[in-house]
Motif scaffolding. Structure first.
Motif, PDB file in Angstrom:
ATOM      1  N   GLY A 359       0.812  -1.214   0.000  1.00 12.91           N
ATOM      2  CA  GLY A 359       0.000   0.000   0.000  1.00 12.91           C
ATOM      3  C   GLY A 359       0.842   1.260   0.000  1.00 12.91           C
ATOM      4  N   GLY A 360       1.922   1.251   0.776  1.00 14.80           N
ATOM      5  CA  GLY A 360       2.807   2.408   0.820  1.00 14.80           C
ATOM      6  C   GLY A 360       3.509   2.643  -0.508  1.00 14.80           C
ATOM      7  N   SER A 361       3.876   1.567  -1.194  1.00 13.92           N
ATOM      8  CA  SER A 361       4.524   1.695  -2.505  1.00 13.92           C
ATOM      9  C   SER A 361       3.574   2.304  -3.528  1.00 13.92           C
ATOM     10  N   ASP A 362       2.318   1.881  -3.508  1.00 19.71           N
ATOM     11  CA  ASP A 362       1.331   2.476  -4.417  1.00 19.71           C
ATOM     12  C   ASP A 362       1.183   3.968  -4.159  1.00 19.71           C
ATOM     13  N   PHE A 363       1.062   4.327  -2.896  1.00 19.51           N
ATOM     14  CA  PHE A 363       0.924   5.730  -2.522  1.00 19.51           C
ATOM     15  C   PHE A 363       2.121   6.545  -3.012  1.00 19.51           C
ATOM     16  N   GLN A 401      -5.635  23.120  -0.135  1.00 16.93           N
ATOM     17  CA  GLN A 401      -6.154  22.112   0.785  1.00 16.93           C
ATOM     18  C   GLN A 401      -7.652  21.894   0.646  1.00 16.93           C
ATOM     19  N   TRP A 402      -8.414  22.990   0.544  1.00 17.17           N
ATOM     20  CA  TRP A 402      -9.866  22.884   0.708  1.00 17.17           C
ATOM     21  C   TRP A 402     -10.671  23.039  -0.577  1.00 17.17           C
ATOM     22  N   VAL A 403     -10.024  23.515  -1.632  1.00 17.01           N
ATOM     23  CA  VAL A 403     -10.714  23.598  -2.918  1.00 17.01           C
ATOM     24  C   VAL A 403     -10.304  22.444  -3.824  1.00 17.01           C
ATOM     25  N   ILE A 404      -9.046  21.999  -3.666  1.00 16.45           N
ATOM     26  CA  ILE A 404      -8.530  20.956  -4.562  1.00 16.45           C
ATOM     27  C   ILE A 404      -8.384  19.617  -3.851  1.00 16.45           C
ATOM     28  N   GLN A 405      -7.451  19.523  -2.883  1.00 19.19           N
ATOM     29  CA  GLN A 405      -7.049  18.206  -2.396  1.00 19.19           C
ATOM     30  C   GLN A 405      -8.126  17.476  -1.602  1.00 19.19           C
ATOM     31  N   PHE A 406      -8.617  18.077  -0.526  1.00 15.76           N
ATOM     32  CA  PHE A 406      -9.559  17.337   0.304  1.00 15.76           C
ATOM     33  C   PHE A 406     -10.865  17.001  -0.422  1.00 15.76           C
ATOM     34  N   PRO A 407     -11.498  17.943  -1.134  1.00 13.38           N
ATOM     35  CA  PRO A 407     -12.714  17.567  -1.868  1.00 13.38           C
ATOM     36  C   PRO A 407     -12.466  16.442  -2.875  1.00 13.38           C
ATOM     37  N   LEU A 408     -11.314  16.510  -3.562  1.00 14.11           N
ATOM     38  CA  LEU A 408     -11.017  15.460  -4.535  1.00 14.11           C
ATOM     39  C   LEU A 408     -10.765  14.130  -3.841  1.00 14.11           C
ATOM     40  N   ALA A 409     -10.044  14.150  -2.711  1.00 13.84           N
ATOM     41  CA  ALA A 409      -9.777  12.920  -1.973  1.00 13.84           C
ATOM     42  C   ALA A 409     -11.076  12.284  -1.496  1.00 13.84           C
ATOM     43  N   TYR A 410     -11.979  13.107  -0.971  1.00 14.14           N
ATOM     44  CA  TYR A 410     -13.268  12.581  -0.501  1.00 14.14           C
ATOM     45  C   TYR A 410     -14.088  12.028  -1.663  1.00 14.14           C
ATOM     46  N   TRP A 416     -16.668   7.744  -5.391  1.00 21.73           N
ATOM     47  CA  TRP A 416     -16.326   6.832  -6.477  1.00 21.73           C
ATOM     48  C   TRP A 416     -15.950   5.442  -5.981  1.00 21.73           C
ATOM     49  N   GLY A 417     -15.822   5.284  -4.679  1.00 19.86           N
ATOM     50  CA  GLY A 417     -15.555   3.974  -4.111  1.00 19.86           C
ATOM     51  C   GLY A 417     -14.152   3.450  -4.339  1.00 19.86           C
ATOM     52  N   LEU A 418     -13.174   4.345  -4.555  1.00 23.35           N
ATOM     53  CA  LEU A 418     -11.803   3.891  -4.794  1.00 23.35           C
ATOM     54  C   LEU A 418     -11.049   3.593  -3.500  1.00 23.35           C
ATOM     55  N   GLY A 419     -11.634   3.940  -2.360  1.00 25.66           N
ATOM     56  CA  GLY A 419     -10.974   3.696  -1.089  1.00 25.66           C
ATOM     57  C   GLY A 419      -9.724   4.534  -0.919  1.00 25.66           C
ATOM     58  N   ALA A 420      -8.723   3.966  -0.259  1.00 28.62           N
ATOM     59  CA  ALA A 420      -7.497   4.709   0.030  1.00 28.62           C
ATOM     60  C   ALA A 420      -6.784   5.157  -1.244  1.00 28.62           C
ATOM     61  N   VAL A 421      -6.907   4.383  -2.319  1.00 29.24           N
ATOM     62  CA  VAL A 421      -6.248   4.749  -3.571  1.00 29.24           C
ATOM     63  C   VAL A 421      -6.766   6.096  -4.083  1.00 29.24           C
ATOM     64  N   GLY A 422      -8.048   6.377  -3.863  1.00 32.14           N
ATOM     65  CA  GLY A 422      -8.588   7.666  -4.248  1.00 32.14           C
ATOM     66  C   GLY A 422      -7.928   8.809  -3.503  1.00 32.14           C
ATOM     67  N   ILE A 423      -7.603   8.564  -2.230  1.00 29.44           N
ATOM     68  CA  ILE A 423      -6.885   9.577  -1.450  1.00 29.44           C
ATOM     69  C   ILE A 423      -5.495   9.769  -2.023  1.00 29.44           C
ATOM     70  N   TRP A 424      -4.842   8.695  -2.409  1.00 34.01           N
ATOM     71  CA  TRP A 424      -3.494   8.801  -2.975  1.00 34.01           C
ATOM     72  C   TRP A 424      -3.492   9.730  -4.197  1.00 34.01           C
ATOM     73  N   TRP A 425      -4.513   9.608  -5.058  1.00 35.84           N
ATOM     74  CA  TRP A 425      -4.519  10.371  -6.303  1.00 35.84           C
ATOM     75  C   TRP A 425      -4.782  11.858  -6.091  1.00 35.84           C
ATOM     76  N   SER A 426      -5.287  12.223  -4.930  1.00 35.32           N
ATOM     77  CA  SER A 426      -5.507  13.647  -4.676  1.00 35.32           C
ATOM     78  C   SER A 426      -4.193  14.405  -4.513  1.00 35.32           C
TER      79      SER A 426
END
Length: 473
Positions: A359-363, A401-410, A416-426
């Motif tokens: 998981g850490g390598s993917d991130f 933080q609040w217009v780009i990263q966190f909204p996209l991560a959520y 979208w149901g990507l789980g932790a991987v969705g957070i990585w892509w933010s």
């Protein structure tokens, strides 16, 4: 020594001046990261839940530090500009006022954090196997937060007058001491009981307390560009008001970043202990590889601030451009290396857990190739702060933080149901978008008018009352 450093910062080759400041700062920051590396190395031997406990605790303590950092930031910027203007009397006065305000602030914030730690962990919905270790680690960290920031302020104050070598030597000694104490308190030895994850926090508290005492003693002796006197510590309400107005946006800026880390941690913990541990290790690595950019940004704040204080606007602009280029190149190179060696890097921290390594390598691989954008952002924000444009730096942080990263991560992880991987892509999305925004802000050029010292001439009457001669808001 101080005069030679002063001339070097205001005259001569820019690249040489930048590197002579940057290299000791980067080396010091690398040594500072020795605390985190040592903690991560030994705590990683305790298992994923212990790693997760440190991961959850760090953003909370960072938030508390950020709340009081605006005053420190204002002091560091003013010291750089007053040093450039040749106002030694104001350098000493600002140093004393800043140290006094920051220490009082962090004693209050540390006490509040210690008392509210259980409620904070409840609000974060921390898993049961992580909560106990996180609570103990967090409380010890809060108990020592005044020591940690006292030494950080010592470094910042000396950096403002161009002195970077002495803090490096002190940091080397404390990191070596921490390397010895960490395993003793974590695993126990002789009369020292095994404290587990909280032992790492205890070792850090002891070493930072010693470093802060040494730092204050050096400032009182006055042999390195700043000489604190008792009169410098008496509250100056005119300065305090001005420092608050200048530093408040900086506190909100850093607090926004800290809240962003907490929000990301809140998203991660809902997916379980393993993703939380992977996020913690990946975040630690990201902090390590951004050290050159952070050191470069600190050097830029000193160089740009001193040259603006001396009225050398054209030289300040050249310094800023070269620094931004260096920041982008350095972090892009580190990103390429991290992408290629991701599994081996993660395994250094958590050698026995294949799931965390995966998981850490993917991130790491998802975000690494956009690290150059972080370098650009660090350097441009440093230039804005050096000119007193704290509000502009705040705007960049809010959007990031609040217009780009966190909204996209959520959206990616939950909707979208990507789980932790969705957070990585933010992370790569935020890195690129924020870099472009920072470049646009820099090109506006308003920072060039951030001359906070209206009287650039030295005050020759040492007995004259010390006061702020007028700051532009």
């Amino acid at each position: 020594m101080a005069a030679k450093s002063h001339n070097m910062l205001l005259e001569g080759p820019i690249g040489t001046a930048l590197m002579r400041l940057t290299v000791p700062i980067v080396a010091g920051n690398l040594l500072q990261t020795g605390y985190q590396l040592t903690d991560a190395f030994w705590v990683g031997r305790l298992g994923a839940s212990s790693v997760a406990a440190v991961t959850v605790s760090f953003p909370v303590t960072f938030l508390v530090i950020a709340l009081g950092s605006g005053l420190a930031m204002a002091g560091a910027v003013l010291i750089a500009q007053y040093a450039g203007a040749g106002r030694q009397d104001m350098v000493d006065h600002v140093a004393g006022q800043t140290m006094m305000m920051v220490l009082l602030t962090f004693i209050l914030l540390g006490a509040a954090g210690y008392l509210l730690a259980p409620q904070i962990l409840t609000a974060l919905d921390v898993a049961g196997d992580v909560r106990a270790g996180a609570l103990d680690f967090m409380r010890v960290s809060f108990a020592g937060i005044a020591f940690i920031f006292c030494y950080t302020m010592f470094q910042a104050l000396l950096r403002g007058v161009g002195q970077t070598g002495l803090p490096l030597l002190i940091m080397l000694a404390t990191v070596l001491l921490n390397f010895i104490l960490d395993p003793l308190f974590i695993f126990g030895w002789g009369p020292i009981p095994a404290s587990g994850v909280v032992g790492a926090a205890i070792a850090t508290l002891i070493t930072q307390a010693l470093a802060s005492v040494v730092g204050i003693a050096i400032l009182l002796r006055g042999r390195h560009g700043i000489h604190l006197k008792l009169r410098n510590l008496r509250p100056d309400m005119a300065y305090i008001r001005r420092a608050f107005l200048l530093g408040f946006p900086g506190s909100i800026d850093l607090s926004t970043r800290a809240l962003g880390l907490m929000a990301m941690s809140f998203l991660v913990v809902r997916f379980g202990t393993l993703p939380t541990a992977a996020y913690g290790v990946g975040s630690t690595i990201m902090q390590i590889v951004t050290i050159p950019a952070a050191g470069l940004s600190m050097a830029l704040t000193t160089l740009v601030g001193q040259n603006l204080g001396a009225g050398n606007t054209e030289r300040a602009d050249k310094i800023a451009r070269l620094g931004i280029l260096y920041g982008f190149a350095a972090l892009s190179l580190f990103g390429i290396v991290a992408f290629a060696a991701a599994p081996a890097i993660i395994a250094f921290f958590v050698p026995s857990d294949r799931q965390v390594i995966g998981g850490g390598s993917d991130f790491l691989r998802i975000m690494a190739l956009t690290w150059g954008g972080i370098g650009v952002q660090y350097c441009i924000v440093a230039v804005l702060r050096a000119s007193g444009r704290m509000g502009h730096a705040l705007a960049i942080a809010l959007v990031s933080q609040w217009v780009i990263q966190f909204p996209l991560a959520y959206f990616l992880s939950v909707r979208w149901g990507l789980g932790a991987v969705g957070i990585w892509w933010s992370f790569p999305a935020s890195n690129v978008a924020t870099a472009l925004l920072a470049i646009a802000w820099y090109r506006r050029g308003s920072w060039k008018h951030g001359h906070l010292v209206l009287d650039p001439h030295p005050q020759t009457d040492a007995a004259a009352p010390t006061r702020i001669p007028g700051l532009r808001d």
